[in-house]
Design a protein around this motif. Structure first.
Motif: not given
Length: 383
Positions: A321-346
């Motif tokens: 379980l410790a390997r799971l990145r969840s909630p996925i992504g970094l905290d960028l304050g993302a809201r749109t799909p593109e911003e969320t994709a950026l946080s996941i990619a980062a």
């Protein structure tokens, strides 16, 4: 040099003479890593980069000289060098660069051009070149295949060639480029050899589970990062090529069933965007036990807690379980799909490179988190 293989393959097919400058080793902060290359042809055209601009002009001139005299040269550039394009590496690091002429009369041209062609076609190969050792071996090259077979030669010393091929194959298996040293007992040459091994491997895989609107943006981010991207969803009305035109593949199947047959390795990235227990739990139960680079799952914090409880109920252990990145992504304050994709990619990049995700401004952490590579010192002309 394999990072610019497509252009070099085209030049070779046109029977051009050219020289290739390749980063062999780095020490401290440096803009490019071993394997990065700059090539210059006999007409003065250039492709690629070895320093992001710091010493490009000096390296360009060395390529022209190598084309003129047919000799390879290993040069070091650093912040204290007076002749490294006046200022050297402003980032404060040191890089060693091998400049190799690939003229039509060059002994290793056939091996090098075969390597360019293989890399351009996406084949798995490793190019091993002697960058430090006996003068008569410097500039020699082997092209090593995944099965251990090789082309080229290192002065006819079969024992040395087998040892070098074995070292190169080990790096190829890991998909890594780097410098290795073979001890004097590895051959009859009487002294250690240093090899630059450049691995060309297929693009790392990214599998996006869940054909939702956020997935389309993540596909684009994954392609930008150089991944081979697959979208998988059990719902045929959503998993269509029309909705994901930039994906390399769109698969209609239950996610956990597709995962059982997918060809994965230690560089693979799995992004679970379904946030539906009937898909997530059986999928993550399997995914968290695979030796992949990254497993992330979308969902609210409440969804995350409920999902973790279900995963424990089916036997997923705490270390898994410790390997799971969840909630996925970094905290960028993302809201749109593109911003969320950026946080996941980062987050994927940070996981791969060992970054913290914290702002660099004001931080005392290294900018580059790759494992240190020591520069080669005291090496002169390579013939």
């Amino acid at each position: 040099m394999l990072d610019i293989a497509e252009e070099l393959d085209r030049w070779a097919g046109q029977e051009r003479d050219f020289a290739v400058a390749t980063v062999v080793a780095t020490h401290g902060s440096s803009p490019r890593q071993p394997g990065a290359a700059l090539a210059v042809d006999s007409d003065g055209r250039a492709v690629g980069s070895v320093s992001g601009g710091c010493v490009e002009s000096a390296v360009y001139a060395l390529c022209q000289q190598a084309l003129a005299d047919g000799e390879s040269v290993l040069e070091s550039f650093g912040h204290s060098d007076e002749d490294a394009f006046a200022v050297g590496l402003t980032c404060g690091g040191v890089i060693d660069i091998l400049i190799t002429p690939v003229r039509r009369d060059a002994p290793a041209r056939d091996v090098l051009t075969t390597a360019y062609a293989a890399a351009a076609q996406g084949s798995s190969v490793a190019l091993a070149r002697v960058v430090e050792g006996p003068r008569e071996l410097l500039g020699s090259a082997l092209l090593v295949h995944p099965d251990g077979g090789y082309e080229g030669g290192l002065g006819g010393d079969r024992e040395l060639e087998r040892t070098a091929a074995g070292e190169a194959r080990a790096l190829l298996d890991a998909g890594r480029t780097g410098v290795v040293t073979i001890g004097a007992d590895g051959s009859r040459c009487g002294r250690p050899l240093t090899l630059l091994v450049e691995s060309s491997v297929p693009a790392p895989r990214m599998i996006v589970f869940g054909a939702i609107d956020f997935a389309a943006a993540l596909v684009r981010a994954g392609k930008f990062l150089g991944h081979h991207v697959t979208v998988c969803d059990a719902r045929p009305v959503f998993a269509t090529k029309e909705r994901f035109p930039e994906a390399d593949a769109v698969v209609v199947d239950w996610p956990h069933r597709y995962l059982e047959t997918a060809q994965l390795d230690s560089r693979s990235v799995l992004c679970v965007l379904t946030h539906d227990a009937k898909f997530d739990v059986p999928l993550l139960e399997r995914a968290l036990r695979l030796p992949v680079a990254y497993v992330g799952a979308m969902g609210s914090r409440r969804t995350h807690l409920e999902r973790n409880e279900r995963l424990r109920e089916v036997g997923v252990t705490a270390p898994e379980l410790a390997r799971l990145r969840s909630p996925i992504g970094l905290d960028l304050g993302a809201r749109t799909p593109e911003e969320t994709a950026l946080s996941i990619a980062a987050e994927i990049v940070a996981a791969r490179r060992g970054g913290s995700g914290a702002p660099l401004a004001g931080a005392r952490t290294p900018i580059h988190h790759d494992e240190p590579r020591h520069a080669l010192r005291g090496v002169g002309v390579v013939a």
